[in-house]
Write an enzyme that holds these catalytic residues in place. Structure first.
Site, mmCIF file in Angstrom:
data_model
loop_
_atom_site.group_PDB
_atom_site.id
_atom_site.type_symbol
_atom_site.label_atom_id
_atom_site.label_comp_id
_atom_site.label_asym_id
_atom_site.label_seq_id
_atom_site.Cartn_x
_atom_site.Cartn_y
_atom_site.Cartn_z
ATOM 1 N N LYS A 53 0.714 -1.294 -0.072
ATOM 2 C CA LYS A 53 0.049 0.071 -0.037
ATOM 3 C C LYS A 53 0.863 1.240 0.192
ATOM 4 C CE LYS A 53 -3.858 -2.190 2.318
ATOM 5 N NZ LYS A 53 -4.735 -2.558 3.572
ATOM 6 N N GLN A 97 -4.395 -0.870 9.783
ATOM 7 C CA GLN A 97 -4.413 -2.303 9.131
ATOM 8 C C GLN A 97 -5.090 -3.380 10.118
ATOM 9 O OE1 GLN A 97 -3.844 -2.936 6.170
ATOM 10 N NE2 GLN A 97 -4.209 -5.115 6.060
ATOM 11 N N ASP A 120 -10.602 3.716 4.904
ATOM 12 C CA ASP A 120 -11.301 2.488 4.704
ATOM 13 C C ASP A 120 -12.681 2.435 4.932
ATOM 14 O OD1 ASP A 120 -9.570 0.198 4.272
ATOM 15 O OD2 ASP A 120 -8.863 0.817 6.311
HETATM 16 N N1 GUN Z 1 -7.238 -6.204 6.698
HETATM 17 C C1 GUN Z 1 -7.775 -6.824 5.339
HETATM 18 N N2 GUN Z 1 -8.362 -6.080 4.514
HETATM 19 C C2 GUN Z 1 -8.297 -4.742 4.940
HETATM 20 C C3 GUN Z 1 -8.861 -3.592 4.569
HETATM 21 O O1 GUN Z 1 -9.036 -3.551 3.464
HETATM 22 N N3 GUN Z 1 -8.517 -2.417 5.284
HETATM 23 C C4 GUN Z 1 -7.778 -2.529 6.430
HETATM 24 N N4 GUN Z 1 -7.396 -1.625 7.068
HETATM 25 N N5 GUN Z 1 -7.363 -3.857 7.080
HETATM 26 C C5 GUN Z 1 -7.418 -4.836 6.142
#
Ligand code: GUN
Length: 309
Positions: A53, A97, A120
């Site tokens: 990311k 995350q 998110d």
């Molecule tokens: N863990 C698995 N998928 C995601 C996501 O889309 N965002 C975040 N913050 N954590 C995750």
């Protein structure tokens, strides 16, 4: 029939180019979009996702920073960090995350992120906006899937769409987005009676259960479109052969690494029944990252321009 492969990497390139162009336009106005990723603990998959990311954000002209904490971090310390990021005017987007270490309340942490920086779309206010069809950040995986459908010329309007999985991150927002796009939506899950029969009704099937190869050919209506959200590590050779048949490339990779990635679909059989399907890897994964970049730039634009006006 052999299904058309829906190339998530190619669609993601388009989205990333759009995000980069948008970021460049903001820069001309003196705004550099910025993203802070918070990683707590030592989940190896999370470490890889977070690295990907941050790299992708940098490539799109977004100022990205990762704050890493070990698993002993207290909830109070993490909340303190989020409050600092909320108050920092140079920060446009905050991503925590998941999963968090077990002693930390995910709900309290996600609710602490100010909704205007919630990249998110996990804050209850943004989840509510999505429910009501209002503008706001939408969780990256389902939003990326909607982007893929659009770029591939697939219109869910009038389709029967079934989503397997009811998570807050994928299943529920996916179902809402498909409903807003005028599909007739069913949410199925691990307790659904006759899961295969329910799924077989679908013109568009989204598998987001996290079980390798659960979706076999008998879940799929001939000619259906299948979106595979699962990213599972498979470490048994017999299982790799069940999922992929005698796919030399996969078996060679397995022999070299001791495991391969697989989705929730039994690839070898589903590909012979569906009309279109996303691969794993190279399907939904790259779209999630690309959407994160778009969400970041959109948050930067709406927050900073609202401050200026
Ligand atoms: N863990 C698995 N998928 C995601 C996501 O889309 N965002 C975040 N913050 N954590 C995750």
């Amino acid at each position: 029939m052999t299904a058309r492969i829906l190339d998530g990497k190619k669609a993601a390139q388009t989205l990333r180019a759009e995000a980069a162009a948008h970021a460049a336009r903001l820069k001309e106005q003196g705004i550099t979009p910025s993203l802070v990723v918070v990683l707590a603990g030592d989940n190896p998959a999370s470490a890889v996702y977070v690295r990907n990311k941050a790299t992708a954000a940098g490539e799109a002209g977004i100022a990205a920073r990762t704050l890493r904490f070990d698993a002993s971090l207290s909830e109070t310390e993490l909340l303190g960090t989020i409050h600092e990021l909320n108050a920092d005017d140079t920060v446009d987007a905050i991503l925590v995350q998941l999963p968090l270490p077990a002693h930390i309340s995910t709900q309290r942490v996600l609710e602490a992120v100010v909704p205007a920086k919630d990249v998110d779309g996990f804050h209850p206010l943004n989840a509510g906006k999505l429910l009501q069809g209002q503008r706001g950040p939408v969780p990256c995986t389902p939003a990326g899937i909607m982007d893929l459908l659009r770029l591939e010329g697939i219109d869910p309007k009038g389709m029967r769409a079934t989503v397997i999985g009811r998570s807050d991150i994928v299943g529920k927002p996916m179902a809402l987005l498909l409903m807003h796009a005028h599909a007739t939506v069913t949410i199925a899950h691990s307790r659904t009676r006759d899961l295969a029969g329910v799924c077989r009704e679908a013109d568009l099937l989204v598998a987001a259960l996290g079980k390798p190869g659960l979706v076999t050919a008998d879940f799929v209506q001939p000619g259906a479109i299948v979106i595979d959200v699962g990213i599972n590590r498979v470490d048994s050779r017999a299982e790799v052969e069940r999922l992929f048949g005698h796919d030399e490339k996969r078996l060679t990779e397995f022999d070299r690494k001791g495991s391969v990635l697989a989705g929730d679909c039994e690839w070898a059989s589903v590909v012979s029944v569906a009309s279109a399907v996303t691969p794993v890897p190279g399907g939904v994964g790259p779209l999630t990252i690309a959407r994160l970049l778009k969400n970041t730039v959109e948050l930067a634009e709406s927050r900073r321009l609202s401050i200026l006006s």
